[in-house]
Design an enzyme around this catalytic site. Structure first.
Site, mmCIF file in Angstrom:
data_model
loop_
_atom_site.group_PDB
_atom_site.id
_atom_site.type_symbol
_atom_site.label_atom_id
_atom_site.label_comp_id
_atom_site.label_asym_id
_atom_site.label_seq_id
_atom_site.Cartn_x
_atom_site.Cartn_y
_atom_site.Cartn_z
ATOM 1 N N GLU A 155 52.899 47.954 34.604
ATOM 2 C CA GLU A 155 52.537 46.505 35.241
ATOM 3 C C GLU A 155 53.347 45.652 35.104
ATOM 4 O O GLU A 155 53.710 44.853 36.002
ATOM 5 C CB GLU A 155 51.176 46.295 34.872
ATOM 6 C CG GLU A 155 49.724 47.236 35.520
ATOM 7 C CD GLU A 155 49.757 48.573 34.833
ATOM 8 O OE1 GLU A 155 48.989 49.326 35.362
ATOM 9 O OE2 GLU A 155 50.358 48.927 33.790
ATOM 10 N N ASP B 222 45.574 53.835 32.741
ATOM 11 C CA ASP B 222 44.384 53.144 32.560
ATOM 12 C C ASP B 222 43.158 54.466 32.791
ATOM 13 O O ASP B 222 42.298 54.428 32.217
ATOM 14 C CB ASP B 222 43.769 52.502 33.971
ATOM 15 C CG ASP B 222 44.638 51.140 34.011
ATOM 16 O OD1 ASP B 222 44.702 50.262 32.888
ATOM 17 O OD2 ASP B 222 45.380 50.819 35.130
ATOM 18 N N GLY C 148 48.276 52.714 36.786
ATOM 19 C CA GLY C 148 46.758 53.122 36.754
ATOM 20 C C GLY C 148 46.494 54.479 36.302
ATOM 21 O O GLY C 148 45.202 54.757 35.959
ATOM 22 N N ILE D 84 49.244 52.741 40.927
ATOM 23 C CA ILE D 84 48.410 52.093 42.255
ATOM 24 C C ILE D 84 49.386 52.372 43.443
ATOM 25 O O ILE D 84 50.507 52.273 43.341
ATOM 26 C CB ILE D 84 48.161 50.553 41.916
ATOM 27 C CG1 ILE D 84 47.158 50.347 40.925
ATOM 28 C CG2 ILE D 84 47.763 50.084 43.375
ATOM 29 C CD1 ILE D 84 45.701 50.667 41.374
ATOM 30 N N ASP E 18 45.287 45.131 34.185
ATOM 31 C CA ASP E 18 43.899 44.823 34.232
ATOM 32 C C ASP E 18 42.778 45.764 34.301
ATOM 33 O O ASP E 18 41.650 45.084 34.890
ATOM 34 C CB ASP E 18 43.903 43.488 35.278
ATOM 35 C CG ASP E 18 44.259 44.052 36.683
ATOM 36 O OD1 ASP E 18 44.351 45.297 36.961
ATOM 37 O OD2 ASP E 18 44.178 43.154 37.614
#
Length: 277
Positions: free
Chosen positions: A150, A130, A127, A71, A158
């Site tokens: 994270e 993810d 991310g 991110i 999340d």
């Protein structure tokens, strides 16, 4: 979708005769960090590719030397500012809806009917993990490096890693990687089962990804999208429920022209030719 107006993504068709399309994370100067624009553009790009009959397989890669550094911290900081107010209850509800929207953007990879192959080099952090755990096939270079980062930022991951990673590498491995946020190599990613194969160089990775993508693209698109759908659905079902689901699905699609063509091509000892989806 107006592809030329994308700020964070780029779509390429390397070979006009091929049904393999490449989707690049396209912020190389920021190591492809995920800005707020990315979460708007990714579902639109995947929708465009999913509904394009010329596309059979999608390769997801990063422009430049890295796949994704996670991110964009500027976007993260902006999120906190945008969702803060004196009413903590309403701030929390607004933030929850925002997080659900980000999650939905990553889940768009799974929603896409066409198989998505992650081609990973350099950094794949936060991310980025993810993203790749939502992909169907993952290949990397041995010197690629990964981190479920994270917890080092004092947040709980999340956007899907904690939900998808355990079924890929096992619960024990997933919780160790998530709680330590340690960096691990492409070679270890192969040992863990996060990636199918790890290659000595970017050139070898590119060649292997192309070969895998072309092999899948040559098959019946009905069979390919059906296989992806059944595997994803069966992940959350019992064996009996999964068998019932595939029986229902095949009852609708099995008796296709593709089946006739596949059998005929086998008898005639030639490569089958299938219609576009």
């Amino acid at each position: 979708m107006e592809i030329e107006k994308c700020k964070t993504l780029k779509i390429l068709q390397p070979n006009p005769k091929s049904s393999v399309f490449y989707l690049y994370l396209n912020r190389p100067s920021q190591r492809n960090a995920l800005s707020s624009d990315f979460f708007t553009e990714l579902p639109k790009a995947l929708h465009y590719l999913d509904h394009n009959p010329q596309v059979n397989v999608i390769v997801l890669s990063g422009a430049g030397g890295h796949f994704c550094s996670g991110i964009d911290l500027n976007s993260l900081s902006s999120t906190f500012k945008d969702h803060s107010s004196s009413d903590r209850g309403r701030s929390g509800e607004k933030l929850r809806r925002h997080i659900l929207g980000l999650q939905d953007a990553i889940t768009a990879i799974e929603r896409c009917r066409k198989p998505v192959i992650a081609s990973i080099q350099g950094a794949c952090i936060g991310g980025g993990v993810d993203i790749i755990t939502a992909c169907d096939i993952r290949l990397c270079t041995k010197d690629a490096f990964f981190s479920v980062k994270e917890v080092d930022l004092a947040i709980t991951s999340d956007l899907g890693t904690l939900q998808r990673l355990p079924s890929i590498v096992g619960y024990g491995n997933a919780i160790e990687l998530a709680l330590t946020a340690r960096r691990f190599s492409g070679l270890e990613a192969k040992e863990l089962g996060l990636v199918s194969r790890a290659f000595d160089s970017k050139h070898e990775l590119d060649e292997a990804v192309w070969d895998v993508a072309e092999a899948i693209a040559a098959k019946s698109s009905l069979a390919v999208i059906g296989t992806k759908a059944v595997l994803l659905k069966s992940r959350d079902l019992t064996v009996e429920q999964g068998l019932d689901y595939v029986a229902t699905r095949n009852a609708a699609t099995l008796l296709s022209n593709d089946l006739h063509e596949a059998v005929l091509a086998h008898i005639q000892k030639r490569k089958p030719t299938f219609a576009k989806l």
